[in-house]
Design a protein around this motif. Structure first.
Motif, PDB file in Angstrom:
ATOM      1  N   LEU A  64     100.417  85.142 -43.061  1.00  0.00           N
ATOM      2  CA  LEU A  64     100.095  84.498 -44.230  1.00  0.00           C
ATOM      3  C   LEU A  64     100.026  85.260 -45.568  1.00  0.00           C
ATOM      4  N   GLU A  65      99.295  86.271 -45.324  1.00  0.00           N
ATOM      5  CA  GLU A  65      99.245  87.465 -46.298  1.00  0.00           C
ATOM      6  C   GLU A  65     100.502  87.980 -46.617  1.00  0.00           C
ATOM      7  N   ASN A  66     101.324  88.354 -46.001  1.00  0.00           N
ATOM      8  CA  ASN A  66     103.065  88.425 -46.170  1.00  0.00           C
ATOM      9  C   ASN A  66     103.633  87.749 -46.921  1.00  0.00           C
ATOM     10  N   VAL A  71     106.545  89.079 -49.207  1.00  0.00           N
ATOM     11  CA  VAL A  71     107.200  90.054 -48.344  1.00  0.00           C
ATOM     12  C   VAL A  71     108.242  89.489 -47.419  1.00  0.00           C
ATOM     13  N   ASN A  72     109.282  89.709 -47.525  1.00  0.00           N
ATOM     14  CA  ASN A  72     110.549  89.163 -46.574  1.00  0.00           C
ATOM     15  C   ASN A  72     110.376  90.092 -45.274  1.00  0.00           C
ATOM     16  N   PRO A  73     110.363  89.440 -44.190  1.00  0.00           N
ATOM     17  CA  PRO A  73     110.328  90.125 -43.175  1.00  0.00           C
ATOM     18  C   PRO A  73     111.576  90.814 -42.864  1.00  0.00           C
ATOM     19  N   LEU A  74     112.827  90.610 -43.638  1.00  0.00           N
ATOM     20  CA  LEU A  74     114.093  91.196 -43.247  1.00  0.00           C
ATOM     21  C   LEU A  74     114.211  92.260 -44.523  1.00  0.00           C
ATOM     22  N   ASP A  75     113.120  92.440 -45.323  1.00  0.00           N
ATOM     23  CA  ASP A  75     113.284  93.424 -46.465  1.00  0.00           C
ATOM     24  C   ASP A  75     113.518  94.585 -46.011  1.00  0.00           C
ATOM     25  N   GLY A  76     114.501  95.520 -46.614  1.00  0.00           N
ATOM     26  CA  GLY A  76     114.860  96.704 -46.185  1.00  0.00           C
ATOM     27  C   GLY A  76     115.922  96.743 -45.075  1.00  0.00           C
ATOM     28  N   TRP A  77     116.355  95.452 -44.643  1.00  0.00           N
ATOM     29  CA  TRP A  77     117.479  95.440 -43.706  1.00  0.00           C
ATOM     30  C   TRP A  77     118.589  95.141 -44.477  1.00  0.00           C
ATOM     31  N   GLU A  78     119.884  95.705 -44.242  1.00  0.00           N
ATOM     32  CA  GLU A  78     120.907  95.496 -44.770  1.00  0.00           C
ATOM     33  C   GLU A  78     122.004  94.553 -44.097  1.00  0.00           C
TER      34      GLU A  78
END
Ligand code: UPG
Length: 589
Positions: A64-66, A71-78
């Motif tokens: 919930l904090e994320n 914060v996108n759990p897929l952030d940093g993934w191309e």
């Protein structure tokens, strides 16, 4: 309260867990009411494998904090379009790959996830009892079991019993068991079917501190479903995966959903791909329309590293992921193909059982979770309605490691061949169809089943006409001719040439209906059909259809009325069987 219940209450009451509101009214409650609440909490605690209720609170607070911070759990993934094997029916490539898969068909175990309520469909019973089509009114569960028994007979080793595991939930257990019982398991032996049940859900969450939602009258915790990802944990805790591998000689595991009448035509093809590419996990995929409610399979590379995973990106996450990573238009169709460049996941998954079972031993089948709260305020502190943690079965690649993680791929083929679920209420389907997306309603689920049989017949050279589209309740579908080829007659495209040895001599007019079933052996050499024909052959007997011409009034459709049963009203039409020719070992009757 028992000692363990007292301990759990104390734990939840602690500042760390933050659930004291659940017990605020306890002093005024009767011992029975308190016990009832404690008993529910104990069950929820036991059912959540990722750390019991205290673990659930901890995991929820973090997610919930994320979510609050965006914060996108897929952030940093191309994301990239992954490589996979794409096929068209009737091609040599299809046939060669299917032939490889046929060798494996006798060592496959089946897992049906059927715990969903089907809220979008709005049907009152369990979805597995719905008829797949109206020509034979075979229900989904019957169709699935009949298919498994047919491949067992044709491809299994002597005496082998291909196992089926059904995941049910509190909502679907009674209905599923009653359906099996009323039909003697549709021919399966008692021990052949394992039923595993999802927990009664996980606590609904009121705020970012993961405060459980409580029913003000009973003081019980309100729960919500935890998602189809529970299946992996259940296959571990029940020992099903391990037993199938070590005691039943099962090598492959096929997962499928509750209402897809096209589920199995491509199974040997998929097996062939898994074998050829040595895939630990293989997803069946279809061309996907942008924004369609099916996940997109993507190859994700972690920026600044060589970490790569091929995984389903769920339909609500694909657009933001693309926008955030160099695709400013997000989830849109490719102008040339008219489809999203990402193959659509239909959640029909094929695993190598040994590798799968080893991963379960390591992870206990726990899947990553996500939360999707809808906020009321800008600070993202107030929820519109309670949220909960969920998990999905197709997220399995995220728990694969080492070499296994590289052995993830997909098999893609047009959806006419493999996917037409019944998920949506007819009124919602109308809007989807207008936008050019598959409506996923009862009438199209039915039409597409006839359509797949017809397409396979045409692919070998049979002459099958199509009638014009009909419109019922606003849904357009080609409902005629109806062709239903039961699995004890044919189970996959490879078998069609055996049962139709002279396909150019098989002609079916647009107003026809053809239903063919075994279990005895049926061969259709030459047929000119303009009406309704049902071919049946009892066990041990043979039927050869040669120089047969059938012309009769056949089957037509009439509008449903308010008194029609629900499965008819959701289509808007019913069948009137005016005249039917029957053909068996004794010829025409
Ligand atoms: N199901 C359960 N338990 C649950 C929720 C669902 O057993 O707690 C079952 C359900 O009965 C059905 C299947 O899981 O057989 C899928 O559920 P559904 O609600 O139909 O899933 P969707 O939200 O439509 O999405 C899934 C996948 C998505 C995929 C799509 C294809 O998450 O990636 O594209 O199915 O049908």
């Amino acid at each position: 309260l028992s000692d363990s219940q007292k301990q759990l209450v104390q734990q939840l009451n602690s500042e760390e867990c933050g659930q004291s509101h659940l017990f605020a009214d306890w002093p005024g409650m009767s011992p029975q009411d308190r016990t009832a609440v404690a008993t529910q909490l104990e069950a929820l605690d036991g059912a959540y494998g990722n750390g019991g209720l205290a673990g659930y609170v901890k995991n929820a607070v973090k997610l919930l904090e994320n979510s609050r911070k965006g914060v996108n759990p897929l952030d940093g993934w191309e994301p990239q379009v992954p490589e996979g094997a794409a096929f068209e029916i009737g091609t040599d490539k299809y046939k060669a790959t299917e032939a490889k898969g046929l060798e494996e068909l006798g060592s496959i175990g089946f897992v049906l996830v059927a715990g969903g309520l089907g809220e979008r469909l709005g049907y009152n019973g369990i979805k597995l009892e719905l008829p797949t089509e109206l020509a034979t009114e075979t229900c989904y569960l019957n169709y699935y079991i009949h298919y498994i028994l047919s491949i067992q007979k044709k491809y299994g080793k002597d005496g082998c019993k291909l196992p089926l595991c059904i995941m049910v939930s509190n909502d679907t257990r009674a209905g599923t068991e009653a359906l099996l019982k009323a039909n003697n398991n549709f021919g399966m032996e008692e021990g052949q079917i394992s039923i595993v049940q999802q927990g009664s859900g996980v606590p609904a969450l009121l705020d970012n501190a993961a405060k459980f939602s409580m029913d003000e009258t009973t003081k019980m915790v309100i729960t919500k479903p935890h998602g189809h990802g529970d299946i992996h944990e259940l296959l571990y805790t029940s020992g099903v995966a391990k037993t199938w591998y070590s005691e039943k000689g099962i090598k492959w595991l096929c997962f499928f959903q509750d209402t897809n009448g096209l589920a199995f035509h491509t199974l040997p093809l998929m097996l062939g791909v898994s074998k050829e590419l040595d895939l630990v996990m293989n997803s069946l995929a279809v061309p996907r329309k942008a924004k369609q409610a099916i996940g997109g399979i993507a190859k994700l590379t972690k920026q600044g590293s060589d970490e790569v995973k091929t995984v389903n990106v769920e339909y609500n996450q694909l657009d933001p992921l693309l926008r955030g990573s160099g695709f400013p238009d997000g989830d849109v169709n490719d102008k040339e193909t008219g489809f999203s460049p990402f193959p659509g996941n239909i959640n029909q998954l094929l695993f190598q059982l040994k590798a799968y079972s080893d991963v379960l031993e390591r992870t206990k089948g726990i899947m990553p979770e996500f939360v999707n709260p809808k906020y009321k305020d800008e600070a993202k502190t107030i929820f519109k309605k309670p949220a909960r943690l969920e998990c999905m079965m197709q997220d399995f690649p995220t728990v694969l490691s080492g070499d296994d993680a590289k052995k993830v791929g997909f098999t893609s083929i047009s959806s006419d061949m493999c996917f037409s679920p019944v998920k949506n209420a007819t009124s919602d389907g109308v809007g989807l169809q207008q936008k050019g997306t598959a409506p996923g309603v009862a009438a199209t689920g039915e039409a597409d089943q006839y359509g797949a049989f017809k397409a396979i017949m045409r692919s070998i050279g049979c002459q099958v006409e199509d009638a014009a589209e009909e419109t019922h309740e606003g849904i357009k579908a080609v409902l005629s001719p109806q062709v239903v080829l039961k699995p004890d007659f044919v189970t996959c495209p490879a078998e069609y040439s055996e049962v139709f040895p002279s396909p150019d001599k098989v002609k079916i007019s647009s107003k026809s209906s053809l239903v063919v079933s075994g279990p005895g052996s049926v061969v259709i050499e030459s047929l000119d059909l303009d009406g309704a024909l049902v071919i049946e052959c009892p066990e041990g007997e043979t039927v050869t259809v040669k120089d047969l011409t059938v012309k009769n009034d056949g089957w037509v459709r009439e509008a449903a009325d308010a008194g029609s049963p629900e499965y008819i009203r959701m289509r808007g039409y019913r069948f009137v069987k005016k005249e039917t020719a029957k053909f068996g070992p004794g010829g025409l009757t």
